[in-house]
Motif scaffolding. Sequence first.
Motif: not given
Length: 329
Positions: A23-24, A136-140, A151-152, A261-266
């Motif tokens: 997550f994130d 807002g976040h680096p995961d994408n 991996l961020a 899995v759910v991709s990102g926030a779905g």
Amino acid sequence: MRLRAAHVRVRVPATSANLGPGFDALGLALGLHDELDVRAVASPGVRVEVEGEGAGQVPDDERHLVVRALRAALDRVGAPQTGLHLVCRNRIPHGRGLGSSAAAVVAGVLAARGLVGDPDVLGGDDALALATELEGHPDNAAPALLGGLTLAWTADGEGGGTAGVRAVRLPVHDDVAPLAVVPPQHLSTHAARGVLPAQVPHADAAWQAGRAGLLVEALGRRPELLLDATGDRLHQGYRRSVMPESLALVDALRARGVAAVVSGAGPTVLALARGADATADGSGDDVPDGRATDADAAVADAFGGVMAGWRVLRLPVDDAGATVRALLD
């Protein structure tokens, strides 16, 4: 600093974040791309043309996310602002958890880099830091920029080190064959994050840490462990109320042995499948739209032959990440 180029072309991949337990932090670049032509023009203002995803729906002026990111990037490096003409050819679905907003932000940052024409400007950590600030976040943003599996994390400057967002690339086994199952409906990241609790049980966090570590091993060297490695207790279950059909599909696929899995926030569902022979001789000729996987039959079975507007996209891992090049008119 001045602009050295007047016309650049940017290509940015779709991305899937979280991948279950990461997550994130974990993200994967996928072989589906938005491509943009960006021109610096003498006349003031902005003209945006959009083809494909988002056409007629996204802003066509200064509010467009690519434009906002591009202008922020020019300001960051002290380059002059300019009139802009954008032609956006969008293939990444919007509001589906495949990184469309991160792709727009990264496209803007790289377009600014291309217009400035200095390879030392907005490179590496600087591009990631600005994209993360805007997104807002680096995961994408990390896999969109670097390609592959990333991996961020955010360094806090402990021990005298430099604080800020960091990312590294991790290996992906050749057998891993991602499959995105995309629903017809949209879901905003804001809505998906809004149902998450402020705190989770310590036991769940400890369980999740083990799965996140296992996922790195499974994706890189032992894909036979992907089903166990993609378990989650931090976010997907809490989101069931805002994407019940997606979580029902995740449950159905996992019950059939697929690492879904759910991709990102779905609400897209990502199956981290394994490549499989499509025909008896292994030629794959019976699968014209991509590489056959061991999840194909499970997906078909889960839907009972009625897709009801859902799309299945066979998306290879994108190793290149976002690119920018100057063009001569």
